[in-house]
Design a protein around this motif. Structure first.
Motif, short mmCIF file in Angstrom:
data_model
loop_
_atom_site.label_atom_id
_atom_site.label_comp_id
_atom_site.label_asym_id
_atom_site.label_seq_id
_atom_site.Cartn_x
_atom_site.Cartn_y
_atom_site.Cartn_z
N ASN A 73 -37.59 -22.85 -23.88
CA ASN A 73 -38.74 -23.70 -23.57
C ASN A 73 -38.93 -23.89 -22.07
O ASN A 73 -39.27 -24.97 -21.62
CB ASN A 73 -38.63 -25.05 -24.30
CG ASN A 73 -39.96 -25.76 -24.38
OD1 ASN A 73 -41.01 -25.13 -24.38
ND2 ASN A 73 -39.91 -27.08 -24.43
N TRP A 74 -38.65 -22.84 -21.30
CA TRP A 74 -38.82 -22.82 -19.84
C TRP A 74 -38.00 -23.92 -19.15
O TRP A 74 -38.38 -24.41 -18.09
CB TRP A 74 -40.30 -22.92 -19.46
CG TRP A 74 -41.06 -21.70 -19.90
CD1 TRP A 74 -41.47 -21.39 -21.17
CD2 TRP A 74 -41.45 -20.60 -19.10
NE1 TRP A 74 -42.09 -20.17 -21.20
CE2 TRP A 74 -42.10 -19.65 -19.94
CE3 TRP A 74 -41.32 -20.29 -17.75
CZ2 TRP A 74 -42.62 -18.45 -19.46
CZ3 TRP A 74 -41.83 -19.11 -17.29
CH2 TRP A 74 -42.48 -18.20 -18.15
N THR A 75 -36.87 -24.30 -19.75
CA THR A 75 -36.02 -25.34 -19.19
C THR A 75 -34.61 -24.82 -18.98
O THR A 75 -34.02 -24.23 -19.88
CB THR A 75 -35.99 -26.57 -20.12
OG1 THR A 75 -37.31 -27.06 -20.31
CG2 THR A 75 -35.13 -27.68 -19.54
N LEU A 76 -34.09 -25.02 -17.77
CA LEU A 76 -32.71 -24.68 -17.43
C LEU A 76 -31.94 -25.99 -17.37
O LEU A 76 -32.34 -26.92 -16.67
CB LEU A 76 -32.65 -23.97 -16.08
CG LEU A 76 -33.53 -22.72 -15.94
CD1 LEU A 76 -33.47 -22.20 -14.52
CD2 LEU A 76 -33.11 -21.66 -16.93
N THR A 77 -30.84 -26.05 -18.10
CA THR A 77 -30.09 -27.31 -18.22
C THR A 77 -28.71 -27.18 -17.60
O THR A 77 -28.01 -26.19 -17.83
CB THR A 77 -29.95 -27.69 -19.71
OG1 THR A 77 -31.26 -27.78 -20.28
CG2 THR A 77 -29.24 -29.02 -19.87
N TYR A 78 -28.35 -28.18 -16.80
CA TYR A 78 -27.00 -28.25 -16.23
C TYR A 78 -26.40 -29.59 -16.55
O TYR A 78 -27.05 -30.61 -16.33
CB TYR A 78 -27.03 -28.04 -14.71
CG TYR A 78 -25.62 -28.09 -14.14
CD1 TYR A 78 -24.78 -26.99 -14.24
CD2 TYR A 78 -25.14 -29.24 -13.55
CE1 TYR A 78 -23.49 -27.04 -13.74
CE2 TYR A 78 -23.85 -29.30 -13.05
CZ TYR A 78 -23.04 -28.21 -13.15
OH TYR A 78 -21.75 -28.26 -12.67
N PRO A 79 -25.14 -29.69 -16.97
CA PRO A 79 -24.32 -28.58 -17.45
C PRO A 79 -24.72 -28.17 -18.84
O PRO A 79 -25.37 -28.83 -19.58
CB PRO A 79 -22.90 -29.14 -17.43
CG PRO A 79 -23.04 -30.61 -17.53
CD PRO A 79 -24.38 -30.94 -16.96
#
Length: 144
Positions: free
Chosen positions: A138-144
């Motif tokens: 969904n065009w989201t980069l999650t950290y961590p």
């Protein structure tokens, strides 16, 4: 044959540059920062070379590529994301995450990102982003 390839690549890049003048920034990619400290990111199309890569931009001093603690931030790009993946034959864009304080410290040592890039031990995470990856997440980069 090589001259024709260079001519086509020059034409393609020129076309994309002109097209981008008419478009506003693409902000579909978002970072979800789930830690209580700020992050800094930069990207590279040098994949698969993860040792001698060059950044697409380095703007530590302006905090442009900063992701605030415990928040969601947009990653602004001057062209369409789809256009970016054309520039790399693998279709991969690498995004590196650093602790923002570390990024500022190493940037201030030299006034450029070389000292930061050379410190591989400071990378918190590397995303190998493809168009499929973005669509799946969904065009989201999650950290961590």
């Amino acid at each position: 044959m090589r001259q024709i390839s260079l001519l086509i690549m020059t034409f393609l890049l020129g076309f994309l540059a002109c097209k981008n003048l008419l478009n506003k920034n693409d902000e579909r990619v978002q970072f979800q920062n789930n830690v209580n400290y700020d992050l800094y990111y930069f990207g590279s199309i040098s994949y698969p070379d993860t040792i001698n890569y060059k950044t697409s931009s380095c703007q530590v001093e302006y905090s442009v590529d900063k992701i605030f603690a415990s928040s969601k931030s947009k990653m602004s790009f001057r062209r369409n994301w789809e256009d970016l993946f054309i520039l790399n034959s693998y279709g991969v864009y690498m995004i590196y995450l650093y602790n923002n304080d570390s990024a500022n410290y190493y940037f201030n040592l030299t006034g450029n990102c070389d000292s930061l890039i050379n410190r591989k031990d400071l990378i918190l995470k590397r995303f190998d982003v493809t168009l499929d990856y973005l669509n799946t997440h969904n065009w989201t980069l999650t950290y961590p």
